[in-house]
Design an enzyme around this catalytic site. Structure first.
Site, PDB file in Angstrom:
ATOM      1  N   ASP A  13       0.805  -1.221   0.000  1.00 30.52           N
ATOM      2  CA  ASP A  13       0.000   0.000   0.000  1.00 30.52           C
ATOM      3  C   ASP A  13       0.839   1.272   0.000  1.00 30.52           C
ATOM      4  O   ASP A  13       0.442   2.308   0.540  1.00 30.52           O
ATOM      5  CB  ASP A  13      -0.975   0.018   1.196  1.00 30.52           C
ATOM      6  CG  ASP A  13      -1.855  -1.210   1.219  1.00 30.52           C
ATOM      7  OD1 ASP A  13      -2.231  -1.676   0.134  1.00 30.52           O
ATOM      8  OD2 ASP A  13      -2.149  -1.718   2.318  1.00 30.52           O
ATOM      9  N   LYS A  16       1.914   1.885  -5.135  1.00 31.69           N
ATOM     10  CA  LYS A  16       2.424   1.227  -6.350  1.00 31.69           C
ATOM     11  C   LYS A  16       1.496   1.455  -7.537  1.00 31.69           C
ATOM     12  O   LYS A  16       1.949   1.648  -8.655  1.00 31.69           O
ATOM     13  CB  LYS A  16       2.574  -0.286  -6.122  1.00 31.69           C
ATOM     14  CG  LYS A  16       3.579  -0.647  -5.051  1.00 31.69           C
ATOM     15  CD  LYS A  16       3.597  -2.133  -4.798  1.00 31.69           C
ATOM     16  CE  LYS A  16       2.318  -2.671  -4.199  1.00 31.69           C
ATOM     17  NZ  LYS A  16       2.037  -2.208  -2.825  1.00 31.69           N
ATOM     18  N   HIS A  41      -4.726  -1.862  -5.710  1.00 28.17           N
ATOM     19  CA  HIS A  41      -3.941  -0.739  -6.238  1.00 28.17           C
ATOM     20  C   HIS A  41      -4.879   0.362  -6.718  1.00 28.17           C
ATOM     21  O   HIS A  41      -5.750   0.130  -7.551  1.00 28.17           O
ATOM     22  CB  HIS A  41      -3.044  -1.216  -7.389  1.00 28.17           C
ATOM     23  CG  HIS A  41      -2.014  -2.219  -6.941  1.00 28.17           C
ATOM     24  ND1 HIS A  41      -1.129  -2.810  -7.795  1.00 28.17           N
ATOM     25  CD2 HIS A  41      -1.740  -2.719  -5.707  1.00 28.17           C
ATOM     26  CE1 HIS A  41      -0.343  -3.629  -7.106  1.00 28.17           C
ATOM     27  NE2 HIS A  41      -0.705  -3.600  -5.847  1.00 28.17           N
ATOM     28  N   GLN A 225       1.968  -6.145  -3.046  1.00 32.00           N
ATOM     29  CA  GLN A 225       2.427  -6.218  -1.647  1.00 32.00           C
ATOM     30  C   GLN A 225       3.743  -5.439  -1.485  1.00 32.00           C
ATOM     31  O   GLN A 225       3.930  -4.458  -2.182  1.00 32.00           O
ATOM     32  CB  GLN A 225       2.569  -7.684  -1.199  1.00 32.00           C
ATOM     33  CG  GLN A 225       1.243  -8.427  -1.044  1.00 32.00           C
ATOM     34  CD  GLN A 225       0.715  -9.038  -2.323  1.00 32.00           C
ATOM     35  OE1 GLN A 225       1.437  -9.703  -3.035  1.00 32.00           O
ATOM     36  NE2 GLN A 225      -0.545  -8.830  -2.624  1.00 32.00           N
TER      37      GLN A 225
HETATM   38  P1  GDP Z   1      -0.736   0.260  -3.536  1.00 31.33           P
HETATM   39  O1  GDP Z   1      -1.338  -0.982  -3.010  1.00 31.33           O
HETATM   40  O2  GDP Z   1       0.735   0.328  -3.274  1.00 31.33           O
HETATM   41  O3  GDP Z   1      -1.068   0.513  -4.977  1.00 31.33           O
HETATM   42  O4  GDP Z   1      -1.373   1.446  -2.698  1.00 31.33           O
HETATM   43  P2  GDP Z   1      -2.940   1.632  -2.310  1.00 31.33           P
HETATM   44  O5  GDP Z   1      -3.681   2.050  -3.520  1.00 31.33           O
HETATM   45  O6  GDP Z   1      -3.415   0.440  -1.570  1.00 31.33           O
HETATM   46  O7  GDP Z   1      -2.826   2.799  -1.233  1.00 31.33           O
HETATM   47  C1  GDP Z   1      -2.225   4.009  -1.530  1.00 31.33           C
HETATM   48  C2  GDP Z   1      -3.264   5.120  -1.376  1.00 31.33           C
HETATM   49  O8  GDP Z   1      -2.604   6.362  -1.337  1.00 31.33           O
HETATM   50  C3  GDP Z   1      -4.231   5.225  -2.540  1.00 31.33           C
HETATM   51  O9  GDP Z   1      -5.470   5.655  -2.051  1.00 31.33           O
HETATM   52  C4  GDP Z   1      -3.621   6.284  -3.444  1.00 31.33           C
HETATM   53  O10 GDP Z   1      -4.570   6.981  -4.234  1.00 31.33           O
HETATM   54  C5  GDP Z   1      -3.030   7.197  -2.413  1.00 31.33           C
HETATM   55  N1  GDP Z   1      -1.799   7.917  -2.812  1.00 31.33           N
HETATM   56  C6  GDP Z   1      -0.765   7.519  -3.590  1.00 31.33           C
HETATM   57  N2  GDP Z   1       0.214   8.437  -3.591  1.00 31.33           N
HETATM   58  C7  GDP Z   1      -0.212   9.437  -2.785  1.00 31.33           C
HETATM   59  C8  GDP Z   1       0.368  10.672  -2.350  1.00 31.33           C
HETATM   60  O11 GDP Z   1       1.499  11.040  -2.668  1.00 31.33           O
HETATM   61  N3  GDP Z   1      -0.385  11.430  -1.495  1.00 31.33           N
HETATM   62  C9  GDP Z   1      -1.634  11.065  -1.085  1.00 31.33           C
HETATM   63  N4  GDP Z   1      -2.281  11.875  -0.253  1.00 31.33           N
HETATM   64  N5  GDP Z   1      -2.196   9.928  -1.471  1.00 31.33           N
HETATM   65  C10 GDP Z   1      -1.497   9.118  -2.298  1.00 31.33           C
HETATM   66  P1  IMO Z   2      -0.966  -4.261  -2.129  1.00 32.56           P
HETATM   67  O1  IMO Z   2      -0.478  -4.820  -3.452  1.00 32.56           O
HETATM   68  C1  IMO Z   2      -1.046  -4.751   2.197  1.00 32.56           C
HETATM   69  C2  IMO Z   2      -1.278  -8.839   3.746  1.00 32.56           C
HETATM   70  C3  IMO Z   2      -2.546  -9.246   4.451  1.00 32.56           C
HETATM   71  C4  IMO Z   2      -1.976 -10.215   5.476  1.00 32.56           C
HETATM   72  C5  IMO Z   2      -0.866 -10.917   4.698  1.00 32.56           C
HETATM   73  C6  IMO Z   2      -1.245 -12.256   4.125  1.00 32.56           C
HETATM   74  O2  IMO Z   2      -2.226  -3.511  -2.207  1.00 32.56           O
HETATM   75  O3  IMO Z   2       0.153  -3.526  -1.471  1.00 32.56           O
HETATM   76  P2  IMO Z   2      -2.747 -12.988   2.034  1.00 32.56           P
HETATM   77  O4  IMO Z   2      -4.192 -12.783   1.753  1.00 32.56           O
HETATM   78  O5  IMO Z   2      -1.838 -12.449   0.991  1.00 32.56           O
HETATM   79  O6  IMO Z   2      -2.413 -14.409   2.385  1.00 32.56           O
HETATM   80  O7  IMO Z   2      -2.479 -12.148   3.401  1.00 32.56           O
HETATM   81  O8  IMO Z   2      -0.520 -10.024   3.645  1.00 32.56           O
HETATM   82  N1  IMO Z   2      -1.462  -8.305   2.367  1.00 32.56           N
HETATM   83  C7  IMO Z   2      -1.353  -7.006   2.051  1.00 32.56           C
HETATM   84  N2  IMO Z   2      -1.128  -5.927   2.832  1.00 32.56           N
HETATM   85  N3  IMO Z   2      -1.154  -4.603   0.864  1.00 32.56           N
HETATM   86  C8  IMO Z   2      -1.341  -5.669   0.061  1.00 32.56           C
HETATM   87  O9  IMO Z   2      -1.315  -5.593  -1.289  1.00 32.56           O
HETATM   88  C9  IMO Z   2      -1.489  -6.946   0.661  1.00 32.56           C
HETATM   89  N4  IMO Z   2      -1.712  -8.193   0.183  1.00 32.56           N
HETATM   90  C10 IMO Z   2      -1.668  -9.011   1.240  1.00 32.56           C
HETATM   91  O10 IMO Z   2      -3.170  -8.152   5.067  1.00 32.56           O
HETATM   92  O11 IMO Z   2      -1.384  -9.510   6.534  1.00 32.56           O
HETATM   93 MG    MG Z   3      -2.882  -1.622  -1.794  1.00 36.45          MG
END
Ligand code: GDP
Ligand code: IMO
Ligand code: MG
Length: 428
Positions: A13, A16, A41, A225
């Site tokens: 999170d 990416k 994502h 992840q």
């Molecule tokens: P990922 O799993 O790595 O793709 O990340 P997620 O989408 O799960 O979580 C990242 C969150 O942060 C999302 O809601 C994005 O829209 C948001 N985001 C990404 N870059 C930035 C940033 O620089 N600032 C803010 N405020 N939000 C961001």
């Molecule tokens: P993105 O790509 C954050 C965590 C789960 C749990 C552990 C194992 O959005 O960054 P699983 O279902 O994979 O067997 O769960 O991994 N987990 C993540 N945490 N971001 C993710 O993906 C995750 N994908 C799995 O919360 O702790």
């Molecule tokens: Mg994510």
């Protein structure tokens, strides 16, 4: 940069999705190489927000080839759910811009049942999985009883493998885990239909990606992840079941290491994690709550609250090493704006010594005491910065410290979720 990796440097999170979408503009192909629909994502384009789980974040451009690699565990129902969702939002998804590896393992209904029942059986030692069947599917892969995409689309082979699996799983589910029997015929029929829908997307993706790299096309490998969720280098057993680190690209996309030019680690300006497991810089207090609220730190896949804490440079240094990072992209420095003081972990006190690496043993990790440096904060104007010079001086000091400590330069700084809230400040 002809082929390069974008991956999470922390616990997932990190942003990416946003960074892949941003960097995909200059790429021809985007490849997912591990994980499954446990990932969430987020990509924001204009006023629209897209949430992707299985489909690479290059899909929003229309003209990029998106590839689901053999290292991915593929839930066909989730895939078509996501295709329908994207098409509903006006995004084109066809076998022209999305292909799926014939070697990818298929997540079957019993994998999801097993994920839930095993978590229940673990009791207080549960991992806090996403419940998508990821672990059980990778278990079958390693155990060599898995069903691959090439098996799914061959009715005879599929019937044979499904029969054997259902029989074995039903024994385990009912006799060991106390669950309900699964019905072979209804699963067979449902997955036969899904198989026919999937068939036009299926290909040997290693051949396609290799040929494209050879032809001079730019390939972006999109990680899911993050480093600390890696099955080998993460906080085992509180990890996912795949290799999330850069090495996973080679096995998960069938591409040799000599064909990859660089690896960008996406690092959030603070640290978060979802699910259970150790977290040395966790802020189980008002500041942690403040960061969670300001940064909207709630899971995209499960909706769970993300645990929040200070930036941990020991993690980033470890990530730089195990991924061979060539640069960092730092996201969400805008979220920290408004805090008077910001702490950064620059080492752990462990057995009377200072260490700068992440220990393997969770017991050792629990004994580690973070050593902090304190920085002066910055204000919300940071979100309007579009060049390095426009950043507040205190934010620059913070970013400089990341580079100094890890020995890796920052190439990109993100100050908001939108595409234009991004600045390239160094070589990618
Ligand atoms: P990922 O799993 O790595 O793709 O990340 P997620 O989408 O799960 O979580 C990242 C969150 O942060 C999302 O809601 C994005 O829209 C948001 N985001 C990404 N870059 C930035 C940033 O620089 N600032 C803010 N405020 N939000 C961001
Ligand atoms: P993105 O790509 C954050 C965590 C789960 C749990 C552990 C194992 O959005 O960054 P699983 O279902 O994979 O067997 O769960 O991994 N987990 C993540 N945490 N971001 C993710 O993906 C995750 N994908 C799995 O919360 O702790
Ligand atoms: Mg994510």
């Amino acid at each position: 940069m002809s082929s390069f990796i974008v991956l999470g440097a922390q616990w997932g999170d990190e942003g990416k999705g946003k960074m892949t979408d941003y960097l995909a503009e200059g790429a021809d192909v985007v490849v997912r190489f591990q994980g499954g629909n446990n990932a969430g994502h987020t990509v924001v384009v204009g006023e629209k927000e897209y949430k992707l789980h299985l489909i690479p974040s290059g899909i929003l451009y229309g003209d990029k080839l998106n590839v689901i690699g053999n290292g991915v565990v593929l839930d066909p129902k989730a895939l078509f759910g996501e295709i329908d969702y994207l098409q509903g939002l006006g995004v084109e998804v066809t076998p022209k811009n999305l292909i799926v590896s014939d070697r990818a393992q298929v997540i079957m209904p019993y994998h999801k049942v097993l994920d839930a029942l095993k978590e229940k059986a673990r009791g207080k030692n549960d991992i806090g999985t996403t419940g998508k069947g990821i672990g059980p599917c990778y278990t079958d892969k390693a155990e060599r009883s898995g069903i691959r995409v090439c098996d799914l689309i061959n009715p005879t082979v599929f019937r044979e493998k499904l029969e054997a699996n259902i029989e074995a799983k039903n024994q385990y589910i009912t006799k060991v885990l106390g669950g309900e029997t699964l019905d072979f015929e209804s699963i067979y029929q449902e997955y036969r239909e899904l198989a026919e829908r999937l068939r036009p997307y299926v290909e040997d993706i290693s051949v396609r990606v290799y040929d494209l790299i050879k032809a001079g096309k730019k390939v972006l490998f999109e990680g899911a992840q993050g480093m600390l969720l890696d099955i080998d280098y993460g906080t085992y057993p509180y990890v996912t079941s795949s290799n999330t680190i850069a090495g996973g690209v080679c096995t998960g996309a069938g591409i040799g290491p000599t064909m990859i030019n660089s690896a960008i680690g996406i690092a959030k300006a603070y640290t978060t994690r979802v699910g259970k497991g150790p977290f040395p810089t966790e802020l189980d207090n008002k500041i942690g709550e403040w960061i969670r609220t300001k940064g909207h730190e709630y899971g995209v896949t499960t909706g769970r609250s993300r645990r929040c804490g200070w930036l941990d440079l020991v993690i980033l240094k470890t990530s730089a090493r195990v991924n061979g990072l060539t640069s960092f992209a730092v996201t969400k420095i805008d979220t920290l704006a408004g805090l008077e003081k910001i702490k950064v972990c620059v080492g752990y006190k462990f057995n009377g010594k200072v260490i700068e690496y992440f220990p393997a043993s969770l017991e050792d990790l629990a004994a580690c005491e973070p050593i902090y440096e304190e920085f002066d904060g910055w204000d919300d104007s940071v979100a309007d910065a579009r060049s390095y010079d426009e950043l507040p001086e205190n934010a620059k000091k913070y970013l400089k410290r990341i580079e100094e400590f890890t020995g890796v330069k920052i190439a990109i700084i993100s100050v908001g979720p939108k595409r234009d809230q991004t600045m390239v400040v160094g070589d990618i």
